[in-house]
Write an enzyme that holds these catalytic residues in place. Structure first.
Site, PDB file in Angstrom:
ATOM      1  N   SER A 562      14.070  72.558 -20.504  1.00 38.07           N
ATOM      2  CA  SER A 562      14.072  72.153 -21.904  1.00 38.07           C
ATOM      3  C   SER A 562      15.490  72.273 -22.457  1.00 38.07           C
ATOM      4  O   SER A 562      16.405  71.626 -21.962  1.00 38.07           O
ATOM      5  CB  SER A 562      13.068  72.988 -22.698  1.00 38.07           C
ATOM      6  N   ASP A 647       5.200  64.514 -22.476  1.00 37.13           N
ATOM      7  CA  ASP A 647       5.983  65.570 -23.126  1.00 37.13           C
ATOM      8  C   ASP A 647       6.255  65.210 -24.589  1.00 37.13           C
ATOM      9  O   ASP A 647       6.797  64.145 -24.886  1.00 37.13           O
ATOM     10  CB  ASP A 647       7.305  65.755 -22.373  1.00 37.13           C
ATOM     11  N   HIS A 682       5.094  69.000 -21.850  1.00 39.18           N
ATOM     12  CA  HIS A 682       6.260  69.874 -21.784  1.00 39.18           C
ATOM     13  C   HIS A 682       6.015  71.118 -20.935  1.00 39.18           C
ATOM     14  O   HIS A 682       6.925  71.601 -20.265  1.00 39.18           O
ATOM     15  CB  HIS A 682       6.658  70.287 -23.202  1.00 39.18           C
TER      16      HIS A 682
END
Length: 710
Positions: A562, A647, A682
């Site tokens: 991330s 995501d 995610h």
């Protein structure tokens, strides 16, 4: 599956692993070539040419085809490791106690706990009335609920005060858009209403029929509205209680531990604001606690006639604790309880009838402070090393002298501990079991060292390795960091990590600026126009580890996900020669384009973290480090990039475009692999075992580069 047991000497690993394995030839396997369709992106008179902007078109047949070709290429390039991946998966799964259960906690007359059954990937949520000796009641069996779903996540599980109805949220797409449902716990039936597009959490008023919840903007996914729902009514007619119109803020709702108040929070990176109302009935009459002032952060907790306020008011960078009467909550009425300290970060508080428990961080280390309200006691729990994690856990009961906290270290499995705050005696309620028969924490060495940053500062690094691993520069080392949002990566135990340590890897956590490991100033020095400190800190740690013979550039690997994936993208542009391989999970790499698109989830709420590129100063600074904008011709290390098609945090097209550009500009004979989970978001795959398969893929990539084949 051949289990790679703890070896008497890790040197044996390298004796066998440095011999080149007989791999299938992969040179003739050609990666997919993404078509270049130049798109001019202009801002502040500057034109950026994006050859792969077309990938932003979600669900386009051309995009889907390209992603599928990338997955096919990945499968072919890693075909020789598939059996090893399965072995790694079984090895990691074999350390997990499958028929496990959490430590029960008591709430409102019931004992609640979560358990798992052998062979099943999802939790079963249970309770028992009055005594743990009584019959088990299954509230939710996620294994049944997940049947037929490629992805499943339950969130926001909460029960009415009369113990009769459970509210819960379900996401089957992995976009973090939850549907709230209600279950009658006496009959087991579901209520008919469904509340769509929420955060998943519902907060009960004390009347057992009114709930408050957060709804998301359907496009940006920002939680911007708080609604009130009356059980049994049409959700489309729910009353809007609060709307957050500032696009840089998000809103949420919760109940105070005292159960006296419903509290609505509204926050951005730099600013907080709360509203509160009585929880006794379904009121809509919320009062502002302290109106928002840019830069003023605070959080509130209720106790008797006061609210206790953690805040950075008056330049209290590391926060201080104040209190104010419930009848006069504006900041002018706040009085000091715990002053600001330059060397100690105030992280959280837990309020009990006779005690205040304070979570602090000093010199990077967790501290738990116990204070009696009558000032008859004030002490810290003792911890005896520098690579541990400790924090209070579930402490719902207000009228008790017992504190529950968790403890683990890089070489020590997690424990849940019950601590008597009067007698200072502790009882270990549960210690995580590591199955497999050969785990011994004394086989692993823990260290905390300090690297010197480019500007002269000191960067802490937490390290673990097998006691037989030699520090002569020959060992492979995986260096991890996150470094954003003030999120601190504490040195915690991992059963999966053993699969690397037992094969000779050293594991290092670089506590870089952008996190709060060394207090709030450590975070402030790694954001906005100081963001590059995060990247240079990571590189300086790498150089330090090489110089001290922990590893070498031929055996050094980096990992981040991330915002930590942004870190990976930056370091491979800035110092690609230091790394043999890089793992970039769901990486945020197209910084400028994303931060200029306020329709993308999270963008507007991120301005105080990264800056707003509509301001030329921030635009120029972002452009100078954005991994996608700075991918030019150079010799890149081996890189493995992962993402999820659904995501909601980092859109799939960011890593997809980045990989295409890396391949086009890479001058080295290295692998750049890309794997897209077409069913996940995610957080990756759902279920505790499916996630292990993704870790096995990561580890196989690293081990393959080291010619470790079993």
């Amino acid at each position: 599956m051949k289990y790679y047991a703890l070896l008497a000497s890790v040197s044996l690993i390298f004796a066998s692993c440095n011999q080149k394995q007989n791999r299938p030839l992969t040179k003739n396997i050609k990666p997919p070539v993404a078509e270049k369709k130049p798109t001019n992106l202009e801002k502040h008179g500057d034109i950026r040419v994006d050859d792969y902007f077309w990938m932003n078109e979600r669900d386009s047949p051309e995009v889907i085809d390209y992603l599928e070709r990338e997955n096919d290429y990945y499968d072919k390039m890693t075909a020789h490791t598939k059996d090893f991946q399965k072995d790694l998966f079984e090895e990691m799964k074999g350390r997990i106690k499958e028929d496990d259960a959490s430590v029960p906690y008591k709430n409102n007359g019931y004992w609640y706990y979560t358990r798992f059954e052998t062979g099943k990937g999802y939790p079963i949520l249970c309770r028992k009335k009055d005594s743990l000796e009584n019959e088990e009641i299954i509230v939710f069996d996620n294994n049944v609920m997940a049947e037929g779903e490629s992805y499943f996540s339950q969130a926001g599980y909460s029960i009415s005060d009369d113990n009769k109805i459970a509210a819960f949220g379900v996401d089957t797409v992995s976009r973090r858009q939850y549907t709230i449902r209600f279950k009658d716990l006496e009959t087991g039936t579901l209520f008919s209403e469904k509340i769509e597009n929420t955060t998943g959490s519902a907060v009960w008023a004390n009347d057992n029929k009114t709930v408050y919840y957060s709804r998301k903007d359907p496009e940006t996914l920002r939680s911007n509205q708080i609604f009130k729902h009356i059980l049994g009514t049409d959700p489309s007619k729910d009353e809007l209680v609060f709307q957050e119109d500032d696009e840089t803020f998000y809103s949420y709702v919760y109940k105070s531990k005292s159960k006296k108040y419903i509290i609505i929070g509204s926050s951005s990176t730099l600013t907080s604001e709360y509203r509160f109302a009585s929880a006794e009935s379904g009121t809509s009459d919320f009062k502002v606690f302290q109106s928002r002032t840019r830069g003023l952060e605070y959080s509130i907790a209720h106790y008797e006639d006061f609210f206790y306020v953690m805040t950075n008011m008056d330049d209290a960078t590391n926060f201080k604790l104040m209190k104010t009467p419930i009848t006069a909550t504006e900041s002018g009425n706040w009085t000091e309880v715990i002053p600001h300290r330059k060397d100690i970060l105030l992280e959280d508080i837990d309020i009990f009838k006779d005690f205040l428990v304070v979570s602090e961080r000093a010199n990077g280390l967790n501290k738990i402070r116990i204070m009696r309200w009558d000032e008859m006691a004030d002490y810290y729990l003792p911890f005896d090393n520098e690579t541990y994690t400790a924090y209070p856990t579930t402490n719902i009961d207000f009228d008790t002298a017992t504190l529950r906290y968790a403890y683990n270290a890089l070489n020590t499995p997690s424990s849940v501990i019950e601590f008597d705050m009067n007698t200072q005696e502790k009882t270990v309620l549960k210690e995580q079991e590591v199955l497999g028969g050969n785990f011994d924490k004394d086989n692993y060495v823990m260290e905390r060292i300090w690297a010197t940053a480019s500007d002269g500062g000191k960067i802490p690094v937490s390290i673990i390795y097998h006691k037989d691993t030699k520090k002569d520069g020959s060992a492979p080392l995986l260096q991890y960091a996150y470094g954003s949002y003030g999120s601190t990566t504490d040195p915690s135990f991992s059963t999966t990590r053993l699969s690397l340590l037992d094969r000779g890897f050293i594991y290092a956590i670089a506590h870089v600026r952008g996190g709060e490991y060394l207090g709030r100033p450590w975070y402030e020095d790694g954001k906005l126009l100081k963001k590059k400190n995060t990247f240079t800190d990571f590189i300086d740690v790498s150089k330090h580890l090489i110089a001290r013979d922990y590893t070498s550039a031929d055996h050094l690997y980096a990992y981040g996900g991330s915002a930590g994936g942004l870190l990976m993208g930056a370091i491979v542009n800035m110092a690609p020669e230091l790394y043999n391989g890089v793992l970039a999970a769901v990486p945020f790499v197209d910084v400028v384009t994303t931060m200029l698109d306020d329709s993308i989830p999270l963008t507007t709420g991120e301005y105080d973290e990264w800056g707003n590129p509509n301001d030329k100063e921030f635009y120029d600074y972002m452009k100078s480090y954005s991994p996608y904008d700075n991918a030019f011709a150079k010799a890149y290390p081996n890189i493995f990039v992962t993402t999820g098609y659904h995501d909601s945090q980092v859109q799939y097209w960011e890593p997809a475009k980045w990989v295409a550009k890396l391949r086009d500009t890479n001058t080295a004979d290295t692998q750049i692999l890309f794997h897209v989970n077409m069913e996940a978001g995610h957080g990756g795959a759902s279920g505790r075992f499916e996630a292990l398969k993704e870790i096995a893929e990561d580890f196989a990539f690293l081990l393959d580069l080291e010619n470790i084949t079993e």
